[in-house]
Design a protein around this motif. Structure first.
Motif, PDB file in Angstrom:
ATOM      1  N   VAL A  70      30.923  69.686  72.973  1.00 36.61           N
ATOM      2  CA  VAL A  70      29.785  69.219  72.166  1.00 36.61           C
ATOM      3  C   VAL A  70      28.809  68.419  73.044  1.00 36.61           C
ATOM      4  O   VAL A  70      27.613  68.386  72.775  1.00 36.61           O
ATOM      5  CB  VAL A  70      30.278  68.434  70.933  1.00 36.61           C
ATOM      6  CG1 VAL A  70      29.118  67.876  70.116  1.00 36.61           C
ATOM      7  CG2 VAL A  70      31.134  69.345  70.051  1.00 36.61           C
ATOM      8  N   TRP A 130      33.416  73.684  69.364  1.00 32.79           N
ATOM      9  CA  TRP A 130      33.249  72.295  68.947  1.00 32.79           C
ATOM     10  C   TRP A 130      34.580  71.584  68.696  1.00 32.79           C
ATOM     11  O   TRP A 130      34.585  70.370  68.501  1.00 32.79           O
ATOM     12  CB  TRP A 130      32.358  72.216  67.702  1.00 32.79           C
ATOM     13  CG  TRP A 130      32.954  72.920  66.507  1.00 32.79           C
ATOM     14  CD1 TRP A 130      33.786  72.361  65.577  1.00 32.79           C
ATOM     15  CD2 TRP A 130      32.800  74.297  66.126  1.00 32.79           C
ATOM     16  NE1 TRP A 130      34.153  73.313  64.643  1.00 32.79           N
ATOM     17  CE2 TRP A 130      33.561  74.512  64.958  1.00 32.79           C
ATOM     18  CE3 TRP A 130      32.085  75.371  66.670  1.00 32.79           C
ATOM     19  CZ2 TRP A 130      33.629  75.743  64.314  1.00 32.79           C
ATOM     20  CZ3 TRP A 130      32.163  76.608  66.028  1.00 32.79           C
ATOM     21  CH2 TRP A 130      32.928  76.777  64.873  1.00 32.79           C
ATOM     22  N   ASN A 187      25.218  78.487  66.976  1.00 34.46           N
ATOM     23  CA  ASN A 187      26.363  78.286  67.859  1.00 34.46           C
ATOM     24  C   ASN A 187      26.426  79.415  68.883  1.00 34.46           C
ATOM     25  O   ASN A 187      26.589  79.184  70.067  1.00 34.46           O
ATOM     26  CB  ASN A 187      27.641  78.260  67.019  1.00 34.46           C
ATOM     27  CG  ASN A 187      28.895  78.099  67.852  1.00 34.46           C
ATOM     28  OD1 ASN A 187      29.228  77.003  68.264  1.00 34.46           O
ATOM     29  ND2 ASN A 187      29.586  79.204  68.134  1.00 34.46           N
ATOM     30  N   TYR A 244      34.830  64.490  60.828  1.00 39.31           N
ATOM     31  CA  TYR A 244      35.513  65.789  60.711  1.00 39.31           C
ATOM     32  C   TYR A 244      36.621  65.892  61.760  1.00 39.31           C
ATOM     33  O   TYR A 244      37.758  66.258  61.456  1.00 39.31           O
ATOM     34  CB  TYR A 244      34.428  66.851  60.876  1.00 39.31           C
ATOM     35  CG  TYR A 244      34.771  68.243  61.315  1.00 39.31           C
ATOM     36  CD1 TYR A 244      34.757  69.291  60.399  1.00 39.31           C
ATOM     37  CD2 TYR A 244      35.002  68.542  62.659  1.00 39.31           C
ATOM     38  CE1 TYR A 244      34.997  70.595  60.809  1.00 39.31           C
ATOM     39  CE2 TYR A 244      35.253  69.836  63.084  1.00 39.31           C
ATOM     40  CZ  TYR A 244      35.249  70.859  62.152  1.00 39.31           C
ATOM     41  OH  TYR A 244      35.492  72.148  62.565  1.00 39.31           O
ATOM     42  N   ASP A 258      24.557  68.427  62.080  1.00 41.70           N
ATOM     43  CA  ASP A 258      24.866  67.002  62.197  1.00 41.70           C
ATOM     44  C   ASP A 258      24.679  66.507  63.632  1.00 41.70           C
ATOM     45  O   ASP A 258      24.069  65.455  63.859  1.00 41.70           O
ATOM     46  CB  ASP A 258      26.310  66.741  61.740  1.00 41.70           C
ATOM     47  CG  ASP A 258      26.706  65.290  61.921  1.00 41.70           C
ATOM     48  OD1 ASP A 258      26.067  64.419  61.278  1.00 41.70           O
ATOM     49  OD2 ASP A 258      27.615  65.003  62.718  1.00 41.70           O
ATOM     50  N   VAL A 259      25.158  67.278  64.595  1.00 49.79           N
ATOM     51  CA  VAL A 259      24.998  66.897  66.004  1.00 49.79           C
ATOM     52  C   VAL A 259      23.505  66.870  66.360  1.00 49.79           C
ATOM     53  O   VAL A 259      23.020  65.917  66.991  1.00 49.79           O
ATOM     54  CB  VAL A 259      25.788  67.862  66.930  1.00 49.79           C
ATOM     55  CG1 VAL A 259      25.500  67.565  68.394  1.00 49.79           C
ATOM     56  CG2 VAL A 259      27.290  67.772  66.644  1.00 49.79           C
ATOM     57  N   THR A 317      30.568  63.996  58.690  1.00 52.53           N
ATOM     58  CA  THR A 317      29.877  64.069  59.983  1.00 52.53           C
ATOM     59  C   THR A 317      30.837  64.716  60.982  1.00 52.53           C
ATOM     60  O   THR A 317      32.051  64.752  60.740  1.00 52.53           O
ATOM     61  CB  THR A 317      29.513  62.665  60.532  1.00 52.53           C
ATOM     62  OG1 THR A 317      30.742  61.963  60.838  1.00 52.53           O
ATOM     63  CG2 THR A 317      28.693  61.864  59.539  1.00 52.53           C
ATOM     64  N   TYR A 318      30.312  65.186  62.100  1.00 51.99           N
ATOM     65  CA  TYR A 318      31.190  65.815  63.099  1.00 51.99           C
ATOM     66  C   TYR A 318      32.281  64.835  63.555  1.00 51.99           C
ATOM     67  O   TYR A 318      33.448  65.221  63.677  1.00 51.99           O
ATOM     68  CB  TYR A 318      30.371  66.315  64.297  1.00 51.99           C
ATOM     69  CG  TYR A 318      31.251  66.711  65.453  1.00 51.99           C
ATOM     70  CD1 TYR A 318      32.032  67.873  65.380  1.00 51.99           C
ATOM     71  CD2 TYR A 318      31.352  65.924  66.596  1.00 51.99           C
ATOM     72  CE1 TYR A 318      32.882  68.222  66.411  1.00 51.99           C
ATOM     73  CE2 TYR A 318      32.193  66.268  67.632  1.00 51.99           C
ATOM     74  CZ  TYR A 318      32.963  67.418  67.542  1.00 51.99           C
ATOM     75  OH  TYR A 318      33.816  67.757  68.570  1.00 51.99           O
ATOM     76  N   ILE A 326      27.975  71.534  60.960  1.00 52.67           N
ATOM     77  CA  ILE A 326      28.481  70.819  62.134  1.00 52.67           C
ATOM     78  C   ILE A 326      27.389  70.704  63.191  1.00 52.67           C
ATOM     79  O   ILE A 326      27.091  69.617  63.694  1.00 52.67           O
ATOM     80  CB  ILE A 326      29.723  71.560  62.695  1.00 52.67           C
ATOM     81  CG1 ILE A 326      30.843  71.594  61.646  1.00 52.67           C
ATOM     82  CG2 ILE A 326      30.211  70.911  63.990  1.00 52.67           C
ATOM     83  CD1 ILE A 326      31.940  72.608  61.928  1.00 52.67           C
ATOM     84  N   PRO A 373      35.430  67.936  71.887  1.00 58.13           N
ATOM     85  CA  PRO A 373      34.191  67.148  71.933  1.00 58.13           C
ATOM     86  C   PRO A 373      33.483  67.218  73.287  1.00 58.13           C
ATOM     87  O   PRO A 373      32.267  66.995  73.365  1.00 58.13           O
ATOM     88  CB  PRO A 373      34.628  65.707  71.651  1.00 58.13           C
ATOM     89  CG  PRO A 373      36.060  65.762  71.287  1.00 58.13           C
ATOM     90  CD  PRO A 373      36.603  67.126  71.560  1.00 58.13           C
ATOM     91  N   LEU A 400      31.425  71.060  57.642  1.00 59.25           N
ATOM     92  CA  LEU A 400      31.711  69.668  57.287  1.00 59.25           C
ATOM     93  C   LEU A 400      32.006  69.603  55.794  1.00 59.25           C
ATOM     94  O   LEU A 400      31.807  70.571  55.070  1.00 59.25           O
ATOM     95  CB  LEU A 400      30.500  68.772  57.599  1.00 59.25           C
ATOM     96  CG  LEU A 400      30.031  68.696  59.049  1.00 59.25           C
ATOM     97  CD1 LEU A 400      28.796  67.789  59.146  1.00 59.25           C
ATOM     98  CD2 LEU A 400      31.132  68.200  59.971  1.00 59.25           C
TER      99      LEU A 400
END
Ligand SMILES: [Zn+2]
Length: 284
Positions: free
Chosen positions: A122, A116, A54, A271, A10-11, A267-268, A7, A119, A258
């Motif tokens: 994020v 996460w 994280n 997801y 991907d970000v 992708t986030y 996750i 959003p 993911l």
């Protein structure tokens, strides 16, 4: 650059675009709470210039393993500026409250690491990743800043879409039971109530007492919970038994990882859309 979860990777790769080389340390389908680094992972980390984690206790075994392997790779905690939810020490039911922590290290295991699922949190990851990429590779600063801005727009659009989608669910059905307590940030943001979890607390590694299971079954019946949300990365057996006892349904969602590229949460953004659709369908 290596990021621990798929996750986070991907970000980071949205901000890095084609310019930065971003890889996930954990494979697709790995549970970040219980993941043990392999000797291959350690070799990859030795070659990396930067490690994004994280933090908030999510990667439970990571820093210990790295320390005992004598590694001192620069480590960036992407959740460092996020207002965290915490579990009160005196509260066995695991109700959480919000407060801002200065020192996350002293709150290991008590802060909710699943930031996460909102959003808007994020967006903070994106700020941190953008800052780090610009610092490490300033000649491409303009590209990273532009990528970050484009992705922030996508995150804001995701937030609007989630609001519109969950608005179809009657308020009294906005209740969540999941395998461990991981939907707190989602619930706080979008007006849901987390009424229980199969295992107590913020980590999938815990296990419940028989009394706790009985109590959860009563809660599910009383609150009219229709679905138990179970991550693809955890064993569903106990959740299935509780579902059978209560007439609820086990709904599989994506939580700590993911999906593979062939599956619907690669992708986030996908997801989150997959999970929100599953939650919405299960509540109706
Ligand atoms: Zn978790």
């Amino acid at each position: 650059m290596i990021a621990t979860t798929t996750i986070l990777a991907d970000v980071a790769s949205e901000v890095g675009g084609k310019t930065a080389d971003v890889h996930a340390l954990l494979p697709v389908g790995a549970d970040p709470h219980g993941y043990e680094l392999t000797s291959d992972d350690l070799r990859r980390l030795t070659r990396a210039d930067l490690l994004l984690i994280n933090g908030l206790g999510l990667e439970q075994n990571l820093s210990g393993t790295m320390k005992s392997a004598g590694m001192d790779l620069p480590l960036v905690v992407t959740s460092r500026s996020i207002k965290t939810r915490t579990m009160k020490l005196d509260d066995g039911h695991g109700h959480a409250s919000s407060e801002r922590h200065v020192d996350h290290a002293h709150n290991h295991g008590k802060s909710d690491p699943h930031v996460w699922f909102n959003p808007n949190n994020v967006l903070h990851w994106v700020d941190v990743i953008e800052t780090e990429l610009v610092r490490h590779d300033s000649s491409h600063a303009d590209i990273y800043r532009r990528n970050a801005e484009v992705y922030r727009d996508s995150l804001r659009a995701l937030d609007r879409w989630i609001r519109a989608t969950v608005s179809q669910i009657p308020e009294e059905r906005r209740v969540i039971v999941s395998d461990h307590k991981l939907f707190g940030y989602f619930a706080d943001e979008y007006g849901f109530k987390v009424v229980g979890s199969v295992v107590p607390g913020f980590s999938s590694l815990a296990s419940p007492s028989a009394r706790a299971v009985a109590k959860l079954e009563t809660t599910i019946a009383e609150a009219g919970v229709r679905a138990i949300l179970v991550g693809q990365t955890v064993n569903p057996v106990l959740a299935e038994r509780i579902a059978e006892d209560t007439g609820a349904e086990v709904v599989r969602v994506y939580t700590g990882s993911l999906s593979s590229p062939e599956e619907p949460a690669a992708t986030y953004l996908d997801y989150m859309r997959y999970n929100v659709r599953a939650i919405t369908r299960a509540a109706q």
